[in-house]
Scaffold this motif. Structure first.
Motif, short mmCIF file in Angstrom:
data_model
loop_
_atom_site.label_atom_id
_atom_site.label_comp_id
_atom_site.label_asym_id
_atom_site.label_seq_id
_atom_site.Cartn_x
_atom_site.Cartn_y
_atom_site.Cartn_z
N LEU A 9 -1.51 8.92 -2.04
CA LEU A 9 -0.84 8.36 -0.86
C LEU A 9 0.51 9.04 -0.63
N THR A 10 1.17 9.40 -1.71
CA THR A 10 2.43 10.12 -1.58
C THR A 10 2.21 11.49 -0.95
N LYS A 11 1.17 12.17 -1.37
CA LYS A 11 0.93 13.54 -0.92
C LYS A 11 0.37 13.63 0.48
N HIS A 12 -0.59 12.74 0.82
CA HIS A 12 -1.33 12.89 2.07
C HIS A 12 -0.88 11.85 3.10
N PRO A 13 -0.36 12.30 4.23
CA PRO A 13 0.20 11.37 5.22
C PRO A 13 -0.78 10.33 5.75
N ASN A 14 -2.08 10.67 5.81
CA ASN A 14 -3.06 9.76 6.40
C ASN A 14 -3.90 9.03 5.36
N PHE A 15 -3.43 8.98 4.11
CA PHE A 15 -4.13 8.24 3.07
C PHE A 15 -3.51 6.84 2.92
N PHE A 16 -4.39 5.87 2.66
CA PHE A 16 -4.00 4.48 2.47
C PHE A 16 -4.74 3.93 1.26
N THR A 17 -4.46 2.70 0.88
CA THR A 17 -5.24 2.05 -0.17
C THR A 17 -5.31 0.56 0.10
N GLU A 18 -6.30 -0.09 -0.50
CA GLU A 18 -6.41 -1.55 -0.38
C GLU A 18 -6.48 -2.16 -1.77
N LEU A 19 -6.07 -3.43 -1.86
CA LEU A 19 -5.74 -4.04 -3.14
C LEU A 19 -6.90 -4.75 -3.84
N PHE A 29 7.31 5.39 -6.24
CA PHE A 29 6.42 6.55 -6.16
C PHE A 29 6.48 7.19 -4.77
N PHE A 30 7.40 6.72 -3.94
CA PHE A 30 7.56 7.19 -2.56
C PHE A 30 6.36 6.83 -1.69
N VAL A 31 5.73 5.69 -2.01
CA VAL A 31 4.63 5.18 -1.20
C VAL A 31 5.17 4.03 -0.36
N PRO A 32 5.22 4.18 0.95
CA PRO A 32 5.64 3.05 1.79
C PRO A 32 4.64 1.90 1.64
N LEU A 33 5.14 0.69 1.55
CA LEU A 33 4.23 -0.44 1.45
C LEU A 33 3.39 -0.61 2.70
N GLU A 34 3.76 0.08 3.77
CA GLU A 34 2.95 0.09 5.00
C GLU A 34 1.62 0.79 4.80
N LYS A 35 1.43 1.47 3.67
CA LYS A 35 0.16 2.15 3.38
C LYS A 35 -0.78 1.27 2.57
N LEU A 36 -0.40 0.03 2.30
CA LEU A 36 -1.21 -0.88 1.50
C LEU A 36 -1.85 -1.94 2.38
N PHE A 37 -3.12 -2.24 2.08
CA PHE A 37 -3.87 -3.26 2.80
C PHE A 37 -4.32 -4.35 1.83
N PHE A 38 -4.33 -5.59 2.30
CA PHE A 38 -4.91 -6.69 1.53
C PHE A 38 -6.44 -6.60 1.59
N GLY A 39 -7.08 -6.76 0.45
CA GLY A 39 -8.54 -6.80 0.37
C GLY A 39 -8.95 -7.64 -0.81
N THR A 40 -10.18 -8.17 -0.78
CA THR A 40 -10.60 -9.11 -1.83
C THR A 40 -11.87 -8.72 -2.58
N ASP A 41 -12.75 -7.93 -1.98
CA ASP A 41 -14.09 -7.68 -2.53
C ASP A 41 -14.95 -8.94 -2.52
N TYR A 42 -14.58 -9.91 -1.68
CA TYR A 42 -15.39 -11.12 -1.47
C TYR A 42 -16.84 -10.72 -1.23
N PRO A 43 -17.85 -11.48 -1.72
CA PRO A 43 -17.78 -12.83 -2.28
C PRO A 43 -17.80 -12.91 -3.80
N GLY A 44 -17.38 -11.88 -4.50
CA GLY A 44 -17.36 -11.96 -5.95
C GLY A 44 -16.61 -13.18 -6.44
N PHE A 45 -16.98 -13.69 -7.60
CA PHE A 45 -16.48 -15.00 -8.04
C PHE A 45 -14.99 -14.98 -8.39
#
Length: 335
Positions: A240-250, A272-288
């Motif tokens: 995410l630091t290196k690539h401007p269009n990369f994101f991640t989810e939690l 790590f110079f990763v803006p928190l704007e590159k992070l998304f909320f995710g759950t992997d629902y419906p796992g227990f």
């Protein structure tokens, strides 16, 4: 806006019991760590039933159940699983119970049709991602299916599973045609570039750094690394630091981290110079382990640990961004 950027739906095989067996293998380590199953041998059917992972305890998940379990969420991303063979059986997202309007016998080859049908049931809240497997019928067929899924079915992104399907995301023959088509279509790509507790998963294809090639060659591609690359979290952050269009989810990570660990991770990401704007909320629902309400509460309460540690809190606007606004901007819904 509140968005769950990573959920699943329907079954994984034409035989519903296969989905249970698949889930049990992936969850064995969790139940053992909790002391609910023996660690020195494989559990019996009776022990599985007593643990809470009973065959009767996992109802099929459709749109009504997804909406019910996401109170207060504005958008929910449902991810297709493209066809692949496992233990001689063709698996992938399939409507084993006939809850969609897709005609004909159930088949994982219709995975994108099922997701599109579910998106049509509540288009205001359900965001469907297609999936293709270039190692199934070849990259040309995968590219054709991806184009059909977006232009004909109206799906809004694509989810890829290299480590489960025995191909590398750095492979110019198998992977690059899919990335190229996604960039051409202007859709985001999510890649399961993280570990897996499934025995058959190929860990050698799971490292987040394998996405570096896509970042170099497809500069306009919006790419999300699923699960923060766990266990290679720092490696994922550096992508995410290196690539401007990369994101991640939690998803997955947020379920295994304590509230304090999650707070420290958010601080660490910025270091790590990763803006928190590159992070998304995710759950992997419906796992227990993946209750959207509980995980939302965990994220939104991280600043209680900042107070105890005597450190600066995460600005509320940044937490709200992770909860949904960041994903919405990536999708072009917000400016």
């Amino acid at each position: 806006m509140q968005v769950d950027a990573h959920t699943h739906i329907l079954s994984l095989a034409e035989d519903p019991s296969f989905t249970t067996e698949y889930g049990r293998e992936g969850s064995l380590c969790i139940y053992r760590s909790e002391g609910k199953l023996p660690a020195h041998r494989m559990p019996t059917e009776q022990e599985w039933e007593a643990s809470g992972y009973s065959r009767a305890g996992f109802p099929v998940i459709g749109v009504p159940e997804t909406i019910r379990d996401h109170p207060g969420f504005d958008k929910i991303v449902i991810l297709a699983v493209s066809p692949q063979f496992l233990d001689g059986e063709l698996i992938g997202t399939v409507d084993s119970y006939g809850i969609t309007d897709v005609p004909g016998p159930p088949s994982p080859e219709k995975c994108n049709d099922y997701i599109a049908a579910l998106q049509r049931q509540d288009p205001a809240r359900i965001v469907g991602y297609a999936s293709v497997n270039p190692n199934y019928r070849g990259p040309r067929a995968a590219v054709r299916e991806l184009e059909r899924s977006v232009t004909d079915l109206g799906l809004q992104g694509v989810k890829l599973y290299p480590m489960y399907q025995d191909w590398s995301p750095a492979d110019p023959v198998l992977a690059f045609p899919v990335f190229e088509k996604a960039e051409e279509l202007g859709i985001p790509v999510m890649v399961h570039q993280a570990g897996s507790t499934r025995i058959d998963a190929r860990m050698e294809y799971a490292r987040p750094a394998l996405l570096d090639a896509a970042g170099r060659h497809f500069r306009g591609l919006r790419l999300t690394i699923a699960h923060v690359g766990l266990p290679w979290v720092d490696e994922a952050l550096f992508m995410l630091t290196k690539h401007p269009n990369f994101f991640t989810e939690l998803s997955y990570y947020i379920a295994t981290a304590t509230g304090e660990e999650l707070y420290r991770f958010l601080v660490h990401a910025q270091q790590f110079f990763v803006p928190l704007e590159k992070l998304f909320f995710g759950t992997d629902y419906p796992g227990f382990l993946y209750d959207p309400v509980a995980l939302r509460a965990k994220l939104l309460s991280v600043n209680s640990h900042a107070e105890r540690l005597g450190t600066d809190p995460i600005p509320q606007a940044k937490l709200d961004g992770i909860m949904g606004d960041n994903f919405a901007r990536m999708m072009g819904w917000l400016s």
